[in-house]
Design a protein around this motif. Structure first.
Motif, mmCIF file in Angstrom:
data_model
loop_
_atom_site.group_PDB
_atom_site.id
_atom_site.type_symbol
_atom_site.label_atom_id
_atom_site.label_comp_id
_atom_site.label_asym_id
_atom_site.label_seq_id
_atom_site.Cartn_x
_atom_site.Cartn_y
_atom_site.Cartn_z
ATOM 1 N N ARG A 234 0.822 -1.224 0.000
ATOM 2 C CA ARG A 234 0.000 0.000 0.000
ATOM 3 C C ARG A 234 0.854 1.272 0.000
ATOM 4 N NH1 ARG A 234 -3.166 -3.034 4.166
ATOM 5 N NH2 ARG A 234 -1.941 -1.851 5.642
ATOM 6 N N GLY A 235 2.020 1.189 -0.599
ATOM 7 C CA GLY A 235 2.881 2.368 -0.672
ATOM 8 C C GLY A 235 3.393 2.818 0.683
ATOM 9 N N GLY A 236 3.385 1.882 1.646
ATOM 10 C CA GLY A 236 3.861 2.215 2.989
ATOM 11 C C GLY A 236 2.815 2.903 3.849
ATOM 12 N N LYS A 237 1.614 3.037 3.342
ATOM 13 C CA LYS A 237 0.554 3.706 4.100
ATOM 14 C C LYS A 237 -0.337 2.687 4.811
ATOM 15 C CE LYS A 237 0.056 7.989 1.549
ATOM 16 N NZ LYS A 237 0.516 8.867 2.599
ATOM 17 N N THR A 238 -0.885 3.117 5.915
ATOM 18 C CA THR A 238 -1.872 2.303 6.622
ATOM 19 C C THR A 238 -3.239 2.559 5.990
ATOM 20 O OG1 THR A 238 -2.441 4.014 8.217
ATOM 21 C CG2 THR A 238 -0.584 2.542 8.796
ATOM 22 N N MET A 239 -4.195 1.720 6.307
ATOM 23 C CA MET A 239 -5.553 1.928 5.799
ATOM 24 C C MET A 239 -6.109 3.256 6.334
ATOM 25 S SD MET A 239 -6.368 -0.302 3.643
ATOM 26 C CE MET A 239 -7.886 -1.149 3.397
ATOM 27 N N GLU A 240 -5.749 3.596 7.564
ATOM 28 C CA GLU A 240 -6.212 4.859 8.142
ATOM 29 C C GLU A 240 -5.670 6.049 7.346
ATOM 30 O OE1 GLU A 240 -4.739 2.420 9.987
ATOM 31 O OE2 GLU A 240 -6.335 1.777 11.330
ATOM 32 N N GLU A 241 -4.403 5.974 6.940
ATOM 33 C CA GLU A 241 -3.795 7.062 6.171
ATOM 34 C C GLU A 241 -4.424 7.185 4.785
ATOM 35 O OE1 GLU A 241 0.728 7.200 8.007
ATOM 36 O OE2 GLU A 241 0.224 5.616 6.562
ATOM 37 N N ILE A 242 -4.688 6.039 4.170
ATOM 38 C CA ILE A 242 -5.335 6.062 2.858
ATOM 39 C C ILE A 242 -6.742 6.648 2.983
ATOM 40 C CG2 ILE A 242 -6.229 4.631 0.967
ATOM 41 C CD1 ILE A 242 -3.839 2.713 1.529
ATOM 42 N N ALA A 243 -7.465 6.224 4.006
ATOM 43 C CA ALA A 243 -8.817 6.751 4.236
ATOM 44 C C ALA A 243 -8.782 8.259 4.445
ATOM 45 C CB ALA A 243 -9.454 6.040 5.427
ATOM 46 N N ALA A 244 -7.803 8.731 5.217
ATOM 47 C CA ALA A 244 -7.684 10.167 5.466
ATOM 48 C C ALA A 244 -7.429 10.925 4.163
ATOM 49 C CB ALA A 244 -6.566 10.438 6.472
ATOM 50 N N GLU A 245 -6.588 10.374 3.291
ATOM 51 C CA GLU A 245 -6.317 11.019 1.997
ATOM 52 C C GLU A 245 -7.570 11.091 1.134
ATOM 53 O OE1 GLU A 245 -3.183 10.797 -0.651
ATOM 54 O OE2 GLU A 245 -1.690 10.260 0.852
ATOM 55 N N CYS A 246 -8.432 10.086 1.287
ATOM 56 C CA CYS A 246 -9.673 10.035 0.510
ATOM 57 C C CYS A 246 -10.791 10.845 1.153
ATOM 58 C CB CYS A 246 -10.144 8.584 0.360
ATOM 59 S SG CYS A 246 -8.998 7.533 -0.530
ATOM 60 N N VAL B 119 -12.457 9.825 3.878
ATOM 61 C CA VAL B 119 -13.477 8.879 4.342
ATOM 62 C C VAL B 119 -12.935 8.105 5.539
ATOM 63 C CG1 VAL B 119 -14.485 8.632 2.034
ATOM 64 C CG2 VAL B 119 -12.697 7.038 2.754
ATOM 65 N N THR B 120 -13.746 7.210 6.062
ATOM 66 C CA THR B 120 -13.294 6.369 7.170
ATOM 67 C C THR B 120 -12.653 5.097 6.632
ATOM 68 O OG1 THR B 120 -15.359 5.126 7.312
ATOM 69 C CG2 THR B 120 -15.226 7.177 8.590
ATOM 70 N N LYS B 121 -11.908 4.456 7.509
ATOM 71 C CA LYS B 121 -11.288 3.173 7.141
ATOM 72 C C LYS B 121 -12.373 2.155 6.766
ATOM 73 C CE LYS B 121 -9.515 0.463 10.390
ATOM 74 N NZ LYS B 121 -8.599 -0.152 11.370
ATOM 75 N N ARG B 122 -13.491 2.178 7.463
ATOM 76 C CA ARG B 122 -14.606 1.273 7.186
ATOM 77 C C ARG B 122 -15.098 1.425 5.745
ATOM 78 N NH1 ARG B 122 -15.325 -3.157 8.523
ATOM 79 N NH2 ARG B 122 -16.006 -3.590 6.466
ATOM 80 N N SER B 123 -15.113 2.670 5.252
ATOM 81 C CA SER B 123 -15.528 2.921 3.861
ATOM 82 C C SER B 123 -14.621 2.197 2.880
ATOM 83 C CB SER B 123 -15.526 4.421 3.552
ATOM 84 O OG SER B 123 -16.501 5.085 4.309
ATOM 85 N N ILE B 124 -13.320 2.262 3.147
ATOM 86 C CA ILE B 124 -12.366 1.582 2.267
ATOM 87 C C ILE B 124 -12.670 0.088 2.242
ATOM 88 C CG2 ILE B 124 -9.922 1.036 1.845
ATOM 89 C CD1 ILE B 124 -10.209 3.956 1.503
ATOM 90 N N TYR B 125 -12.871 -0.510 3.409
ATOM 91 C CA TYR B 125 -13.170 -1.939 3.466
ATOM 92 C C TYR B 125 -14.492 -2.259 2.773
ATOM 93 C CZ TYR B 125 -9.208 -2.823 6.519
ATOM 94 O OH TYR B 125 -7.929 -2.957 7.025
#
Length: 122
Positions: free
Chosen positions: A20-32, A34-40
């Protein structure tokens, strides 16, 4: 999900990267935004899944020559039979299909064939 929006595309770009480019799901969600739950939840959507797989293919296609070189090294240096089989299959030099050439004679003596069958049964 009807279409890929900007926030989906941002997530896809990061999720397609190795680790994931060294990012956590939380970091990706923040960039988007949205919440981490949304990503899942998006990961369960067929459209999102298809687009993620397409992006993974786009990002990895350029590295195929490296993979092939590594596979060749495994065959030569490690005497790896599985790698050899895969390398030959990828290059179209080995297939799992079996081809059979059938030759049919146009002059089949059906009565003689029946007699041979009866003789075998007896």
């Amino acid at each position: 999900m009807q279409r890929i929006e900007t926030h989906h595309a941002i997530a896809i770009r990061w999720l397609a990267l190795p680790k994931r480019g060294g990012k956590t799901m939380e970091e990706i969600a923040a960039e988007c935004g949205v919440t981490k739950r949304s990503i899942y939840d998006w990961l369960k959507e067929p459209l999102f899944d298809r687009e993620l797989k397409k992006e993974i293919v786009r990002q990895t296609t350029a590295r195929i020559p490296e993979v092939m070189a590594s596979l060749t090294d495994a065959v030569i240096n490690d005497h790896n039979a599985a790698a050899a089989k895969l390398l030959l299959q990828v290059n179209g030099m080995l297939t799992d299909k079996v081809e059979i050439d059938a030759k049919v004679s146009e002059t089949v003596d059906v009565e003689a064939l029946k007699a041979r069958i009866l003789a075998q049964r007896a």
